[in-house]
Design an enzyme around this catalytic site. Sequence first.
Site, PDB file in Angstrom:
ATOM      1  N   CYS A  60       1.068  -1.059   0.258  1.00 54.97           N
ATOM      2  CA  CYS A  60       0.107  -0.276   0.190  1.00 54.97           C
ATOM      3  C   CYS A  60       0.385   0.976   0.029  1.00 54.97           C
ATOM      4  O   CYS A  60       0.439   2.225  -0.671  1.00 54.97           O
ATOM      5  CB  CYS A  60      -0.732   0.325   1.504  1.00 54.97           C
ATOM      6  N   ASP A  92      -4.124  -3.424   6.983  1.00 57.74           N
ATOM      7  CA  ASP A  92      -5.251  -3.449   7.370  1.00 57.74           C
ATOM      8  C   ASP A  92      -5.462  -5.115   7.414  1.00 57.74           C
ATOM      9  O   ASP A  92      -6.045  -5.810   7.831  1.00 57.74           O
ATOM     10  CB  ASP A  92      -6.696  -3.171   6.647  1.00 57.74           C
ATOM     11  N   CYS A 133      -2.178   3.575   3.588  1.00 54.34           N
ATOM     12  CA  CYS A 133      -3.331   2.535   3.784  1.00 54.34           C
ATOM     13  C   CYS A 133      -4.192   2.960   4.422  1.00 54.34           C
ATOM     14  O   CYS A 133      -3.514   4.172   5.498  1.00 54.34           O
ATOM     15  CB  CYS A 133      -1.797   1.831   4.519  1.00 54.34           C
ATOM     16  N   ASP A 134      -5.148   2.464   4.815  1.00 51.64           N
ATOM     17  CA  ASP A 134      -5.949   3.206   5.219  1.00 51.64           C
ATOM     18  C   ASP A 134      -6.549   3.813   6.362  1.00 51.64           C
ATOM     19  O   ASP A 134      -6.887   5.195   6.522  1.00 51.64           O
ATOM     20  CB  ASP A 134      -6.469   1.721   5.906  1.00 51.64           C
ATOM     21  N   LYS A 135      -5.505   3.910   7.263  1.00 47.74           N
ATOM     22  CA  LYS A 135      -5.215   5.014   8.959  1.00 47.74           C
ATOM     23  C   LYS A 135      -4.544   6.134   8.404  1.00 47.74           C
ATOM     24  O   LYS A 135      -4.275   7.192   9.152  1.00 47.74           O
ATOM     25  CB  LYS A 135      -4.773   4.656   9.882  1.00 47.74           C
ATOM     26  N   CYS A 205      -5.385  -0.608  -1.747  1.00 44.01           N
ATOM     27  CA  CYS A 205      -6.003  -1.992  -2.018  1.00 44.01           C
ATOM     28  C   CYS A 205      -6.865  -1.127  -3.241  1.00 44.01           C
ATOM     29  O   CYS A 205      -7.353  -0.364  -2.652  1.00 44.01           O
ATOM     30  CB  CYS A 205      -7.155  -2.218  -1.169  1.00 44.01           C
ATOM     31  N   GLU A 455     -11.962  -4.560  12.623  1.00 35.42           N
ATOM     32  CA  GLU A 455     -12.623  -4.996  11.462  1.00 35.42           C
ATOM     33  C   GLU A 455     -12.586  -5.763  11.354  1.00 35.42           C
ATOM     34  O   GLU A 455     -11.843  -7.131  11.623  1.00 35.42           O
ATOM     35  CB  GLU A 455     -12.011  -4.411   9.804  1.00 35.42           C
ATOM     36  N   SER A 481     -14.473  -3.734   7.426  1.00 35.69           N
ATOM     37  CA  SER A 481     -13.943  -3.379   6.137  1.00 35.69           C
ATOM     38  C   SER A 481     -14.178  -2.338   5.623  1.00 35.69           C
ATOM     39  O   SER A 481     -15.421  -2.325   5.003  1.00 35.69           O
ATOM     40  CB  SER A 481     -12.842  -4.844   5.502  1.00 35.69           C
TER      41      SER A 481
END
Length: 566
Positions: A60, A92, A133-135, A205, A455, A481
Amino acid sequence: MPTNPYDRPSDPAKRHSAALTDGPDRAAARSMLKAIGFTDDDLAKPLVGVATTWIETMPCNFNQRELAQRVKAGIRAAGGTPMEFNTVSISDGVTMGTEGMKASLISRELITDSIELVVRGHLMDGLVCIVGCDKTIPAGAMALCRLDVPGLVLYNGTIAPGTFRGRDITIQDVFEAVGAYAAGKIDAAELHEVESSACPGAGACGGQYTANTMSMALDFLGISPAGLNGIPALNRGKGDAAEECGRLAMKLVREDIRPSHIITREAIENAAASVAAAGGSTNGVLHLLAIAHELQIPFSIDEFDQIAARTPIVASLKPGGQFVATDLFDAGGVALVARELRKRELVHACARNVDGRTMGEIVDQAVETPGQPVVVPIESPLKPTGGLAILRGNLSPDGCVVKLAGHERTSHSGPARVFDCEEDCFAAVKAGAIKPGDVVVIRYEGPAGGPGMREMLHVTAAIVGEGLGEEVALLTDGRFSGATHGLMAGHVTPEAAHGGPIAAVQDGDTIEFDVEARELRVLLSEDEIAARLRDWTPPKPRYEHGVFAKYAALVSSASEGAVTRP
């Protein structure tokens, strides 16, 4: 007589760093900085931090080192001095279904705090956050808002889809293949083939999961230069975009344009509309609440519900739709989504972007690829309302988030199957113990109880892989997620660890989802719920010391963004 080297006047754009670098009293600081190659000319210029979240644990964020060099080149070309630093990131996808997943949301606060510490500690004048990445994406925005120094956030870009037997696949397909393998629907060789095909290179992702949801949200917030986040990670234009971000950051520093000038109440509403219109991740609720909190902008989960209720889904993006982020880029980018929403005044066209344009100007300059199928006209939307809703009721009096994209159900009633952690639930799914009609309850996975609010993609994807996605509902005080689809309610508050009603539920209790009425309820009287909670004993904290214990002690409710505060 030799010229006094300390007679140079301070650059007025060095609003913070002059106290660190200018004058004879700061000779020791300059001496140390010269040891790593900075010159007198470098230190006379504004200092701009370049924060990366590069880490060798996932694809990511993997291209951030290269992008950082291009951002730095842009800063130098525009008359600034870049100073690169890095912080952590938790994948994640890699940690999903393990104890390690508890670290993910906690990392959002740690990333925010660590960026704040470096920028405050080294008195930087501006900041570019490179995120993936997500966070890391909300964390970059939260840090900028908290510091309120000129700067921007650049998303390092989406991964390309993988190819499996002639069709595009993403990491979501791998998780669902695990469930299919457990159900005997595919063999080990096919699972391995899927696993080896889904992720072809660097980038976050690819569906409209949390990373791309938040990338789009930052575009709509205006804190990312319009259109640059959407350039895929390995697209040749990404490096040029990074260099442009460096130049732009210096313009913001010179003109003292700060996040509080960009991220207004109207910008938050625009970002919430983007989450709804693209069928985005429910995590968007959590993160936008947290970003609003940093600037003390009043914004509640109920307002998110109101925005989603009036915002149609106009982008067909996985997991609820057909396409991935690279397809949206090829179609013309996120400006096409904004264009459709502006037709019905569902976004504030006057909201500003760090690139100097308004939302209306960005929409006017959008270029659509003829015949693209990704973004549809708002006159014929994919769904008449947005991809999520906020439910309350006796099971979640402070609210929870239900995902509506990717399925057609708006109601479900069935017996509770209660699990006190994700691992126990996954074992039951894998053993075939979850039956059609069940309502799966996973509790003690909230922000404080988990801690870290894991998640549940490991479980939800397994349920879909088993073929039960349209016949089972699930609720949890944890999270989902962005790849989750099906009738699922997350962020149930108050959480079980704090004595919320979810702690009182027992196997066999009837639970009802009623999206139209915005209710999540258990068919028990208030007296029965109260009696059960009187007999309830709070669980012992899962961690007694360390970062998880600190987080559990400081974190707020998910209905408030799960932010930490004294």
